[in-house]
Every structure is written in structure tokens, then in C-alpha cells.
Design an enzyme around this catalytic site. Structure first.
Site, short mmCIF file in Angstrom:
data_model
loop_
_atom_site.label_atom_id
_atom_site.label_comp_id
_atom_site.label_asym_id
_atom_site.label_seq_id
_atom_site.Cartn_x
_atom_site.Cartn_y
_atom_site.Cartn_z
N GLU A 168 0.90 3.92 1.96
CA GLU A 168 1.34 4.41 2.98
C GLU A 168 2.44 3.50 3.49
O GLU A 168 3.44 4.16 4.27
CB GLU A 168 0.30 4.09 3.98
CG GLU A 168 -0.68 5.05 3.92
CD GLU A 168 -1.96 4.34 3.03
OE1 GLU A 168 -3.25 4.58 3.26
OE2 GLU A 168 -1.74 3.46 2.43
N HIS A 191 0.80 -1.17 -0.05
CA HIS A 191 0.01 0.01 0.07
C HIS A 191 0.79 1.28 0.02
O HIS A 191 2.01 1.27 0.56
CB HIS A 191 -0.74 -0.02 1.08
CG HIS A 191 -2.00 -1.13 1.29
ND1 HIS A 191 -3.16 -0.89 1.96
CD2 HIS A 191 -2.07 -2.33 0.60
CE1 HIS A 191 -3.79 -1.85 1.91
NE2 HIS A 191 -3.33 -2.59 1.06
#
Length: 149
Positions: free
Chosen positions: A53, A51
Site C-alpha cells: 500500500e 508494504h
């Protein structure tokens, strides 16, 4: 400044979009300097944890030469999921700025709010709605095109 950095996160989301990835982008700023960038690469890397992040946090930890990212702000176009919220807590990021909320999978205020849960040993300030329309629109466009295929 939040708008400026969210525009950079949107540029990362555009990179994901161009690769056929869910268009989410993230930027980490520490003491006024962009120290990391990331965008979704789950499909490309065949990795459920790839992801935006997490990728940005990994890069920031390398640059910081340690896992503690205190004095840092994460800018992310879409509200982090539970896995990413956990990574934010574990890395000790102080502040998270979100473009648009994820009403089906968000863990920073929509479905649950892990980041401001005082039961954990670390909590973060959460700000949302920065460039919300642009952040939501790229997701809507992506999924509309995906459904048409």
C-alpha cells in the site's frame, strides 16, 4: 469493476510471492485509470515500511503531483495494517477495497477500524471480501511453504 481491479492487485501479490515476499498487492485507481501499483518489498529492500500500500501510495502521489489522492480507490489483497491505514488517511484516498481481512494485524475492520473512525480529519469507505478466497489462498500457500523450509 471491483473484481477486475482486485485481479490486478492479485497479480501484484504474485510478484511479491515470486520474490519470497509476503504476497500482498495493491492498485490505486483514480477516475477510472490505474495510476499506481505496488507489492510488498520489505525483505528485498530491508525496509519495514515497504508494504504494498505504501509503495502504491508513493507512486500515485508522484503521478498525481501531490499528496492528496482524493477521487481514488485503493484495491489491496489483504487488509491494511495500522501504518498503511494511516498512510491511506493521510493521502485522502476515498475508498478502500480489501480482498481478505487480517484478523491478527488489520486496521480496517478486523482488529481496529482506523479508516472509518470519524475522529480523524478524513475517513474512507471500506469494502471487503472481493475475491476473498483467492486473496487468502495465496497467503496460506506462502506461509505453508515458508514453514516447510
Amino acid at each position: 469493476m471491483d473484481t477486475h481491479y482486485m485481479k490486478l492487485a492479485l497479480q501484484e501479490a504474485e510478484k511479491a510471492y515470486s520474490k519470497g515476499e509476503v504476497p500482498i498487492g495493491a492498485i490505486i485507481v483514480r477516475k477510472g485509470e490505474v495510476i499506481a501499483k505496488g507489492y510488498n518489498l520489505r525483505e528485498s529492500l530491508k525496509d519495514a515500511t515497504a508494504h504494498a500500500e505504501v509503495i502504491a501510495i508513493q507512486e500515485a502521489c508522484k503521478k498525481a503531483r501531490g499528496w492528496r489522492l482524493t477521487d481514488s480507490t485503493l484495491y489491496v489483497t489483504i487488509e491494511p495494517c495500522p501504518m498503511c491505514a494511516g498512510s491511506i488517511i493521510q493521502s485522502r484516498i476515498d475508498r478502500v477495497v480489501i480482498g481478505a481481512m487480517d484478523l491478527k494485524g488489520g486496521a480496517c475492520g478486523s482488529v481496529v477500524n482506523l479508516l472509518e473512525n470519524k475522529g480523524f480529519n478524513h475517513s474512507c469507505e471500506v469494502v471487503s471480501g472481493i475475491l476473498e478466497d483467492q486473496c487468502a489462498d495465496i497467503m496460506k500457500k506462502f506461509f505453508k511453504e515458508l514453514r516447510q523450509k
